[in-house]
Write a protein that holds these residues in place. Sequence first.
Motif, PDB file in Angstrom:
ATOM      1  N   ILE A  20      -2.571  -0.284  -4.520  1.00  0.00           N
ATOM      2  CA  ILE A  20      -1.339  -0.043  -3.767  1.00  0.00           C
ATOM      3  C   ILE A  20      -0.584  -1.363  -3.671  1.00  0.00           C
ATOM      4  CG2 ILE A  20      -0.357   0.732  -1.577  1.00  0.00           C
ATOM      5  CD1 ILE A  20      -1.924   2.964  -2.930  1.00  0.00           C
ATOM      6  N   TRP A  21       0.543  -1.453  -4.376  1.00  0.00           N
ATOM      7  CA  TRP A  21       1.377  -2.653  -4.357  1.00  0.00           C
ATOM      8  C   TRP A  21       2.730  -2.303  -3.757  1.00  0.00           C
ATOM      9  CZ3 TRP A  21       1.094  -5.501  -9.734  1.00  0.00           C
ATOM     10  CH2 TRP A  21      -0.238  -5.845 -10.009  1.00  0.00           C
ATOM     11  N   LYS A  33      -6.633  -3.234  -0.171  1.00  0.00           N
ATOM     12  CA  LYS A  33      -7.764  -3.466   0.734  1.00  0.00           C
ATOM     13  C   LYS A  33      -7.332  -3.516   2.197  1.00  0.00           C
ATOM     14  CE  LYS A  33     -10.446  -5.852  -2.760  1.00  0.00           C
ATOM     15  NZ  LYS A  33     -11.012  -7.119  -3.198  1.00  0.00           N
ATOM     16  N   PHE A  34      -6.050  -3.690   2.447  1.00  0.00           N
ATOM     17  CA  PHE A  34      -5.512  -3.773   3.806  1.00  0.00           C
ATOM     18  C   PHE A  34      -5.145  -2.406   4.379  1.00  0.00           C
ATOM     19  CE2 PHE A  34      -1.701  -4.254   6.552  1.00  0.00           C
ATOM     20  CZ  PHE A  34      -2.262  -4.985   7.585  1.00  0.00           C
ATOM     21  N   ILE A  35      -5.042  -1.418   3.518  1.00  0.00           N
ATOM     22  CA  ILE A  35      -4.487  -0.123   3.903  1.00  0.00           C
ATOM     23  C   ILE A  35      -5.195   0.510   5.104  1.00  0.00           C
ATOM     24  CG2 ILE A  35      -5.763   1.409   2.357  1.00  0.00           C
ATOM     25  CD1 ILE A  35      -2.905   2.503   1.602  1.00  0.00           C
ATOM     26  N   ASP A  36      -6.515   0.391   5.178  1.00  0.00           N
ATOM     27  CA  ASP A  36      -7.253   0.988   6.291  1.00  0.00           C
ATOM     28  C   ASP A  36      -7.150   0.151   7.570  1.00  0.00           C
ATOM     29  OD1 ASP A  36      -8.095   3.265   4.908  1.00  0.00           O
ATOM     30  OD2 ASP A  36      -9.778   2.176   4.024  1.00  0.00           O
ATOM     31  N   GLY A  41      -1.346   2.818  10.273  1.00  0.00           N
ATOM     32  CA  GLY A  41      -2.067   3.793   9.468  1.00  0.00           C
ATOM     33  C   GLY A  41      -1.743   3.668   7.988  1.00  0.00           C
ATOM     34  N   PRO A  42      -2.536   4.294   7.156  1.00  0.00           N
ATOM     35  CA  PRO A  42      -2.362   4.184   5.706  1.00  0.00           C
ATOM     36  C   PRO A  42      -1.201   5.004   5.147  1.00  0.00           C
ATOM     37  CG  PRO A  42      -4.211   5.616   6.192  1.00  0.00           C
ATOM     38  CD  PRO A  42      -3.749   5.041   7.501  1.00  0.00           C
ATOM     39  N   LYS A  43      -0.764   6.013   5.868  1.00  0.00           N
ATOM     40  CA  LYS A  43       0.242   6.951   5.355  1.00  0.00           C
ATOM     41  C   LYS A  43       1.529   6.252   4.911  1.00  0.00           C
ATOM     42  CE  LYS A  43       2.471  11.302   6.588  1.00  0.00           C
ATOM     43  NZ  LYS A  43       2.631  12.314   7.646  1.00  0.00           N
ATOM     44  N   ILE A  44       2.059   5.359   5.734  1.00  0.00           N
ATOM     45  CA  ILE A  44       3.325   4.701   5.387  1.00  0.00           C
ATOM     46  C   ILE A  44       3.162   3.767   4.199  1.00  0.00           C
ATOM     47  CG2 ILE A  44       3.064   2.823   7.070  1.00  0.00           C
ATOM     48  CD1 ILE A  44       6.345   4.530   5.927  1.00  0.00           C
ATOM     49  N   LEU A  45       2.037   3.074   4.119  1.00  0.00           N
ATOM     50  CA  LEU A  45       1.824   2.188   2.965  1.00  0.00           C
ATOM     51  C   LEU A  45       1.710   3.003   1.679  1.00  0.00           C
ATOM     52  CD1 LEU A  45      -0.627  -0.485   4.409  1.00  0.00           C
ATOM     53  CD2 LEU A  45       1.821  -0.704   3.970  1.00  0.00           C
ATOM     54  N   ASP A  52      10.134  -1.079  -3.400  1.00  0.00           N
ATOM     55  CA  ASP A  52      10.646  -2.165  -2.576  1.00  0.00           C
ATOM     56  C   ASP A  52      10.625  -1.693  -1.130  1.00  0.00           C
ATOM     57  OD1 ASP A  52      12.122  -4.049  -1.150  1.00  0.00           O
ATOM     58  OD2 ASP A  52      13.418  -4.474  -2.853  1.00  0.00           O
ATOM     59  N   SER A  53       9.819  -2.351  -0.324  1.00  0.00           N
ATOM     60  CA  SER A  53       9.627  -1.965   1.072  1.00  0.00           C
ATOM     61  C   SER A  53      10.277  -2.934   2.038  1.00  0.00           C
ATOM     62  CB  SER A  53       8.127  -1.891   1.365  1.00  0.00           C
ATOM     63  OG  SER A  53       7.494  -1.038   0.458  1.00  0.00           O
TER      64      SER A  53
END
Length: 84
Positions: A20-21, A33-36, A41-45, A52-53
């Motif tokens: 996930i980049w 590795k940061f998502i959790d 929460g992981p949903k938005i990532l 582009d975020s």
Amino acid sequence: MSKTYTTKDVAEHKTDAAGIWIIIDNGVYDVTKFIDEHPGGPKILKRMAGKDSTKQFWKYHGQKVMDKYGEKLKIGSVAESAKL
């Protein structure tokens, strides 16, 4: 850490298997590795994966968050010719 990526490179990293980049201010961040650990929460990532975020990041985060996590997660930058 001076690796340069295109937006196409980043777009290919939007699944758990591929990683996930995200892009923030032309920096490329691997948040796999940061998502959790993400407080929101992981949903938005996962929704922003491969994109582009910048706008969404700064809407909900201050500079302190970037100072705390940015260097750990940054893997490179977007090539000048590939800016969105």
